[in-house]
Design a protein around this motif. Sequence first.
Motif, PDB file in Angstrom:
ATOM      1  N   ILE A  70       0.855  -1.182   0.000  1.00  0.00           N
ATOM      2  CA  ILE A  70       0.000   0.000   0.000  1.00  0.00           C
ATOM      3  C   ILE A  70       0.894   1.236   0.000  1.00  0.00           C
ATOM      4  N   SER A  71       0.473   2.243  -0.757  1.00  0.00           N
ATOM      5  CA  SER A  71       1.237   3.484  -0.804  1.00  0.00           C
ATOM      6  C   SER A  71       0.279   4.646  -1.024  1.00  0.00           C
ATOM      7  N   ARG A  72       0.805   5.840  -0.796  1.00  0.00           N
ATOM      8  CA  ARG A  72      -0.054   7.027  -0.871  1.00  0.00           C
ATOM      9  C   ARG A  72       0.690   8.132  -1.624  1.00  0.00           C
ATOM     10  N   ASP A  73      -0.022   8.807  -2.497  1.00  0.00           N
ATOM     11  CA  ASP A  73       0.499   9.989  -3.187  1.00  0.00           C
ATOM     12  C   ASP A  73      -0.358  11.177  -2.759  1.00  0.00           C
ATOM     13  N   ILE A  74       0.186  11.974  -1.845  1.00  0.00           N
ATOM     14  CA  ILE A  74      -0.595  13.092  -1.306  1.00  0.00           C
ATOM     15  C   ILE A  74      -0.922  14.114  -2.386  1.00  0.00           C
ATOM     16  N   ALA A  75       0.002  14.351  -3.293  1.00  0.00           N
ATOM     17  CA  ALA A  75      -0.226  15.339  -4.347  1.00  0.00           C
ATOM     18  C   ALA A  75      -1.400  14.953  -5.245  1.00  0.00           C
ATOM     19  N   LYS A  76      -1.632  13.658  -5.379  1.00  0.00           N
ATOM     20  CA  LYS A  76      -2.712  13.175  -6.232  1.00  0.00           C
ATOM     21  C   LYS A  76      -3.935  12.734  -5.446  1.00  0.00           C
ATOM     22  N   ASN A  77      -3.890  12.897  -4.128  1.00  0.00           N
ATOM     23  CA  ASN A  77      -5.001  12.433  -3.278  1.00  0.00           C
ATOM     24  C   ASN A  77      -5.362  10.979  -3.566  1.00  0.00           C
ATOM     25  N   THR A  78      -4.362  10.171  -3.761  1.00  0.00           N
ATOM     26  CA  THR A  78      -4.585   8.804  -4.202  1.00  0.00           C
ATOM     27  C   THR A  78      -3.812   7.816  -3.338  1.00  0.00           C
ATOM     28  N   VAL A  79      -4.464   6.711  -3.034  1.00  0.00           N
ATOM     29  CA  VAL A  79      -3.824   5.601  -2.356  1.00  0.00           C
ATOM     30  C   VAL A  79      -3.842   4.413  -3.312  1.00  0.00           C
ATOM     31  N   TYR A  80      -2.760   3.653  -3.291  1.00  0.00           N
ATOM     32  CA  TYR A  80      -2.594   2.540  -4.215  1.00  0.00           C
ATOM     33  C   TYR A  80      -2.471   1.225  -3.462  1.00  0.00           C
ATOM     34  N   LEU A  81      -2.804   0.160  -4.166  1.00  0.00           N
ATOM     35  CA  LEU A  81      -2.559  -1.173  -3.641  1.00  0.00           C
ATOM     36  C   LEU A  81      -1.958  -2.000  -4.774  1.00  0.00           C
ATOM     37  N   GLN A  82      -0.675  -2.289  -4.638  1.00  0.00           N
ATOM     38  CA  GLN A  82      -0.009  -3.152  -5.594  1.00  0.00           C
ATOM     39  C   GLN A  82      -0.128  -4.582  -5.105  1.00  0.00           C
ATOM     40  N   MET A  83      -0.698  -5.424  -5.949  1.00  0.00           N
ATOM     41  CA  MET A  83      -0.947  -6.817  -5.563  1.00  0.00           C
ATOM     42  C   MET A  83      -0.154  -7.735  -6.487  1.00  0.00           C
ATOM     43  N   ASN A  84       0.721  -8.505  -5.901  1.00  0.00           N
ATOM     44  CA  ASN A  84       1.536  -9.443  -6.665  1.00  0.00           C
ATOM     45  C   ASN A  84       1.229 -10.876  -6.258  1.00  0.00           C
ATOM     46  N   ASN A  85       1.491 -11.787  -7.160  1.00  0.00           N
ATOM     47  CA  ASN A  85       1.294 -13.210  -6.889  1.00  0.00           C
ATOM     48  C   ASN A  85      -0.115 -13.480  -6.355  1.00  0.00           C
ATOM     49  N   LEU A  86      -1.096 -12.984  -7.066  1.00  0.00           N
ATOM     50  CA  LEU A  86      -2.482 -13.121  -6.626  1.00  0.00           C
ATOM     51  C   LEU A  86      -2.919 -14.570  -6.623  1.00  0.00           C
ATOM     52  N   LYS A  87      -3.745 -14.900  -5.655  1.00  0.00           N
ATOM     53  CA  LYS A  87      -4.246 -16.246  -5.481  1.00  0.00           C
ATOM     54  C   LYS A  87      -5.719 -16.299  -5.876  1.00  0.00           C
ATOM     55  N   LEU A  88      -6.169 -17.489  -6.230  1.00  0.00           N
ATOM     56  CA  LEU A  88      -7.560 -17.662  -6.646  1.00  0.00           C
ATOM     57  C   LEU A  88      -8.535 -17.152  -5.587  1.00  0.00           C
ATOM     58  N   GLU A  89      -8.210 -17.433  -4.338  1.00  0.00           N
ATOM     59  CA  GLU A  89      -9.126 -17.083  -3.246  1.00  0.00           C
ATOM     60  C   GLU A  89      -9.152 -15.582  -2.943  1.00  0.00           C
ATOM     61  N   GLU A  90      -8.314 -14.813  -3.636  1.00  0.00           N
ATOM     62  CA  GLU A  90      -8.301 -13.372  -3.421  1.00  0.00           C
ATOM     63  C   GLU A  90      -9.208 -12.612  -4.392  1.00  0.00           C
ATOM     64  N   ALA A  91      -9.928 -13.338  -5.184  1.00  0.00           N
ATOM     65  CA  ALA A  91     -10.946 -12.715  -6.018  1.00  0.00           C
ATOM     66  C   ALA A  91     -12.014 -12.120  -5.109  1.00  0.00           C
ATOM     67  N   ALA A  92     -12.293 -10.852  -5.305  1.00  0.00           N
ATOM     68  CA  ALA A  92     -13.221 -10.151  -4.412  1.00  0.00           C
ATOM     69  C   ALA A  92     -13.470  -8.754  -4.951  1.00  0.00           C
ATOM     70  N   VAL A  93     -14.401  -8.072  -4.317  1.00  0.00           N
ATOM     71  CA  VAL A  93     -14.530  -6.637  -4.540  1.00  0.00           C
ATOM     72  C   VAL A  93     -13.629  -5.944  -3.524  1.00  0.00           C
ATOM     73  N   TYR A  94     -12.768  -5.092  -4.017  1.00  0.00           N
ATOM     74  CA  TYR A  94     -11.822  -4.385  -3.167  1.00  0.00           C
ATOM     75  C   TYR A  94     -12.330  -2.965  -2.932  1.00  0.00           C
TER      76      TYR A  94
END
Length: 116
Positions: A70-94
Amino acid sequence: QVQLVESGGGLVQAGGSLSLSCTASGLTFNQYPMAWFRQAPGKEREFVASHVHKDGSTYYADSVKGRFTISRDIAKNTVYLQMNNLKLEEAAVYYCNAMSTDDDYWGQGTQVTVSS
């Protein structure tokens, strides 16, 4: 009016990567801890990761440690979530969340589908 707008969801193969974004408006972005949650069909919404505005600390669910960032860019008012090596069971609404002692804001969610 506070708005949290998520984007970046989609279809990815198991083992693949995806990056989510959440852009906030109507609030003082750098005064809120920001977090990501997810909810799979038939399951309760669960915590994924958070970023503390005061000192930049980050916290993760045990299941995603070492794979999600998770990371945040204050200038862009945006928070990010980089997800690597995703698993089948991680399918969801985020969902993106901004919460303080007085407020609790949620985005509309973005669908992540993981295929085998």
